[in-house]
Design a protein around this motif. Structure first.
Motif, mmCIF file in Angstrom:
data_model
loop_
_atom_site.group_PDB
_atom_site.id
_atom_site.type_symbol
_atom_site.label_atom_id
_atom_site.label_comp_id
_atom_site.label_asym_id
_atom_site.label_seq_id
_atom_site.Cartn_x
_atom_site.Cartn_y
_atom_site.Cartn_z
ATOM 1 N N PHE A 4 -7.808 -27.548 73.221
ATOM 2 C CA PHE A 4 -7.132 -28.314 74.271
ATOM 3 C C PHE A 4 -5.688 -28.492 73.826
ATOM 4 C CE2 PHE A 4 -5.326 -31.797 76.493
ATOM 5 C CZ PHE A 4 -6.048 -32.004 77.662
ATOM 6 N N SER A 5 -4.760 -28.258 74.756
ATOM 7 C CA SER A 5 -3.384 -28.629 74.437
ATOM 8 C C SER A 5 -2.669 -29.081 75.697
ATOM 9 C CB SER A 5 -2.641 -27.491 73.748
ATOM 10 O OG SER A 5 -1.544 -28.049 73.027
ATOM 11 N N GLY A 6 -1.581 -29.773 75.492
ATOM 12 C CA GLY A 6 -0.844 -30.321 76.628
ATOM 13 C C GLY A 6 0.639 -30.048 76.519
ATOM 14 N N ILE A 7 1.288 -30.061 77.650
ATOM 15 C CA ILE A 7 2.735 -29.848 77.681
ATOM 16 C C ILE A 7 3.321 -30.689 78.804
ATOM 17 C CG2 ILE A 7 2.469 -27.770 79.129
ATOM 18 C CD1 ILE A 7 4.893 -26.606 77.468
ATOM 19 N N GLN A 8 4.493 -31.268 78.553
ATOM 20 C CA GLN A 8 5.079 -32.175 79.542
ATOM 21 C C GLN A 8 5.884 -31.440 80.615
ATOM 22 O OE1 GLN A 8 6.486 -36.019 78.338
ATOM 23 N NE2 GLN A 8 6.608 -35.282 76.238
ATOM 24 N N VAL A 37 0.882 -32.499 81.297
ATOM 25 C CA VAL A 37 0.689 -33.932 81.086
ATOM 26 C C VAL A 37 1.735 -34.767 81.838
ATOM 27 C CG1 VAL A 37 -0.636 -33.679 78.946
ATOM 28 C CG2 VAL A 37 1.840 -33.826 78.803
ATOM 29 N N HIS A 40 2.095 -38.497 80.880
ATOM 30 C CA HIS A 40 2.916 -38.749 79.697
ATOM 31 C C HIS A 40 4.408 -38.792 80.052
ATOM 32 C CE1 HIS A 40 -0.536 -37.639 76.961
ATOM 33 N NE2 HIS A 40 -0.014 -38.683 76.351
ATOM 34 N N GLN A 104 7.284 -40.198 66.560
ATOM 35 C CA GLN A 104 7.842 -39.886 67.877
ATOM 36 C C GLN A 104 8.210 -41.171 68.624
ATOM 37 O OE1 GLN A 104 6.107 -36.771 70.673
ATOM 38 N NE2 GLN A 104 5.901 -38.561 71.972
ATOM 39 N N TYR A 122 1.608 -43.813 74.390
ATOM 40 C CA TYR A 122 1.578 -42.365 74.582
ATOM 41 C C TYR A 122 0.504 -41.649 73.743
ATOM 42 C CZ TYR A 122 3.884 -37.691 74.628
ATOM 43 O OH TYR A 122 4.165 -36.358 74.739
ATOM 44 N N GLN A 126 -2.872 -39.360 74.749
ATOM 45 C CA GLN A 126 -3.047 -38.022 74.173
ATOM 46 C C GLN A 126 -4.422 -37.896 73.513
ATOM 47 O OE1 GLN A 126 0.305 -36.660 71.916
ATOM 48 N NE2 GLN A 126 -0.715 -34.804 71.205
ATOM 49 N N ASP A 129 -6.934 -37.391 76.226
ATOM 50 C CA ASP A 129 -6.883 -35.993 76.697
ATOM 51 C C ASP A 129 -7.800 -35.126 75.837
ATOM 52 O OD1 ASP A 129 -4.781 -36.734 78.366
ATOM 53 O OD2 ASP A 129 -3.203 -35.875 77.094
ATOM 54 N N VAL A 138 -6.768 -28.319 68.300
ATOM 55 C CA VAL A 138 -5.604 -28.684 69.109
ATOM 56 C C VAL A 138 -4.383 -27.906 68.609
ATOM 57 C CG1 VAL A 138 -4.205 -30.590 69.974
ATOM 58 C CG2 VAL A 138 -6.581 -31.013 69.320
ATOM 59 N N VAL A 140 -0.752 -27.122 68.394
ATOM 60 C CA VAL A 140 0.524 -27.773 68.716
ATOM 61 C C VAL A 140 1.567 -27.389 67.664
ATOM 62 C CG1 VAL A 140 -0.252 -29.850 69.953
ATOM 63 C CG2 VAL A 140 -0.307 -29.821 67.458
ATOM 64 N N GLN A 144 3.786 -32.497 66.516
ATOM 65 C CA GLN A 144 2.659 -33.223 67.114
ATOM 66 C C GLN A 144 1.515 -33.482 66.140
ATOM 67 O OE1 GLN A 144 2.473 -34.661 70.205
ATOM 68 N NE2 GLN A 144 4.658 -34.191 70.151
ATOM 69 N N HIS A 147 0.219 -37.087 65.853
ATOM 70 C CA HIS A 147 -0.575 -37.573 66.981
ATOM 71 C C HIS A 147 -2.015 -37.056 66.932
ATOM 72 C CE1 HIS A 147 3.185 -38.412 69.702
ATOM 73 N NE2 HIS A 147 3.004 -39.312 68.750
HETATM 74 N N1 LTN Z 1 2.387 -35.035 73.122
HETATM 75 C C1 LTN Z 1 2.416 -33.613 73.377
HETATM 76 C C2 LTN Z 1 1.849 -33.256 74.717
HETATM 77 C C3 LTN Z 1 0.393 -33.577 74.823
HETATM 78 C C4 LTN Z 1 -0.685 -32.961 74.115
HETATM 79 C C5 LTN Z 1 -1.876 -33.599 74.584
HETATM 80 C C6 LTN Z 1 -0.748 -31.958 73.158
HETATM 81 C C7 LTN Z 1 -0.169 -34.513 75.621
HETATM 82 N N2 LTN Z 1 -1.528 -34.517 75.483
HETATM 83 C C8 LTN Z 1 -3.112 -33.229 74.061
HETATM 84 C C9 LTN Z 1 -2.004 -31.621 72.651
HETATM 85 C C10 LTN Z 1 -3.173 -32.242 73.103
HETATM 86 C C11 LTN Z 1 3.858 -33.148 73.276
HETATM 87 O O1 LTN Z 1 4.765 -33.904 73.382
HETATM 88 N N3 LTN Z 1 4.072 -31.910 73.082
#
Ligand code: LTN
Ligand code: ATP
Length: 324
Positions: A4-8, A37, A40, A104, A122, A126, A129, A138, A140, A144, A147
């Motif tokens: 799982f990963s996220g991007i703003q 995300v 976020h 951060q 924040y 995360q 998520d 994860v 990243v 990151q 986190h």
């Molecule tokens: N905080 C991360 C974005 C992010 C993320 C997540 C990454 C939000 N939720 C879950 C991995 C898994 C960022 O600023 N790049």
């Protein structure tokens, strides 16, 4: 491995995002989740109209970079309300002290006129998520790591208090490119929020802009294309070249043995242009078809809800909530 990963969806996406994150995601996407995300993004000052626009353009960009919505779950965070609910439940097992120590938060809080509670919380969102989807890995960038370590602590604490509920996820940082430096200030990470505009190569930059940015990259007073102390600028360009061409660092150094920085920089620029060319073409195609984009995101949202629902239910149950 389920990742799982996220991007703003704020700020234009740059070469650091691609090399440090998106590229790895595309390579390991089967059965995995990638989240835009948007929740976020409201943790710092933002413009609602920009948020809407950026959410769609980021979705198009991610697909253009190789994420295939048939193979992975690509979705927008706010389309799955489980994330906001998971955030609240997990905030009860997150401590003020540990959140206050997040680098951060400290860095970004210093840059804000108004420091929101959302910015403070924040990392808990995360964690939600990640944990709601029983994530194992994860991927990243280096920034990151803290986190994800916090997410592991939250998962262990919840599991200890309420019974085994979450997989404790591993952080996966790429061997190469976990931190691409700003071309003007190579000790800083390339970033649209913290770096310099001239030192940040955007994935959607025109070829001429890319040439200008790479040619004006800060190097050192020497002339050898080699890694070494005081040569962060050159080392950064070597990593970019290595990713763009698929050659390892030694091969890049060997190829430029005896050649000057000028030739090297021109070639790096051309390699980057070739790297982003197909991405830009596909992006334009997708961006001109908003209906298709919305359809892809609707499918993603449904798959994401099916993935997180059972875990959220288990959380409510174990925490003693009655269910309707
Ligand atoms: N905080 C991360 C974005 C992010 C993320 C997540 C990454 C939000 N939720 C879950 C991995 C898994 C960022 O600023 N790049
Ligand atoms: P920015 O620094 O531009 O504000 P960000 O890191 O705050 O971006 P995202 O755009 O959500 O936020 O980042 C997406 C992914 O890109 C994250 O996994 C992050 O670690 C990675 N990333 C961001 N900058 C770099 C970089 N310079 N080098 C390598 N990876 C990076």
């Amino acid at each position: 491995m389920r990742i799982f990963s996220g991007i703003q969806p704020t700020g234009a996406k740059h070469l650091g995002n691609y090399i440090g994150a998106i590229r790895q995601w595309a390579a390991a996407q089967d059965d995995s989740l990638f989240c835009i995300v948007d929740l976020h993004s409201i943790s710092v000052a933002y413009d609602p109209e920009d948020l809407r626009e950026s959410t769609y353009s980021l979705a198009a960009l991610l697909v253009a970079c190789g994420l295939d919505p048939e193979r992975c779950i690509l979705f927008v965070q706010s389309h799955n309300p489980d994330h906001a609910q998971g955030n609240w439940l997990l905030s009860s097992v997150s401590s003020f002290g540990e959140l206050r120590r997040m680098t951060q938060f400290k860095d970004k809080a210093d840059q804000q006129e108004f420091v929101s509670v959302a910015l403070f919380e924040y990392p808990v969102l995360q964690a939600a998520d990640i944990l709601l989807h029983q994530t194992e890995g994860v991927p990243v960038g280096e920034d990151q790591r803290q986190h994800v370590e916090l997410t592991r602590n939250i998962a262990e604490r919840f599991n200890a208090r309420y019974g085994e509920t979450f997989v404790v996820p591993e952080v996966l940082t790429p061997k190469l490119g976990a931190k691409i430096g700003d071309l003007q200030e190579p000790a800083k990470k390339m970033s649209t929020t913290g770096g310099t505009a001239q030192g940040t190569v955007l994935l959607l930059d025109e070829p001429d802009t890319i040439r200008k940015k790479v040619r004006s990259a800060v190097t050192d007073s020497g002339r050898e294309v080699r890694r070494g102390p005081g040569k962060e600028g050159i080392e950064n360009l070597i990593s970019i070249m290595s990713v763009a061409t698929g050659d390892d660092f030694d091969a890049v150094e060997a190829r430029y043995d005896g050649k000057g920085y000028g030739d090297f920089k021109s070639d790096v620029a051309e390699a980057v242009i070739e790297l982003v060319r197909p991405i830009q073409a596909r992006y334009e195609e997708l961006r001109s078809d908003p209906a298709e984009l919305q359809r892809l995101l609707a499918v993603g949202a449904e798959k994401a809800r099916a993935s997180s629902g059972p875990t959220l239910d288990t959380m409510y149950g174990r925490m003693g909530f009655t269910r309707p």
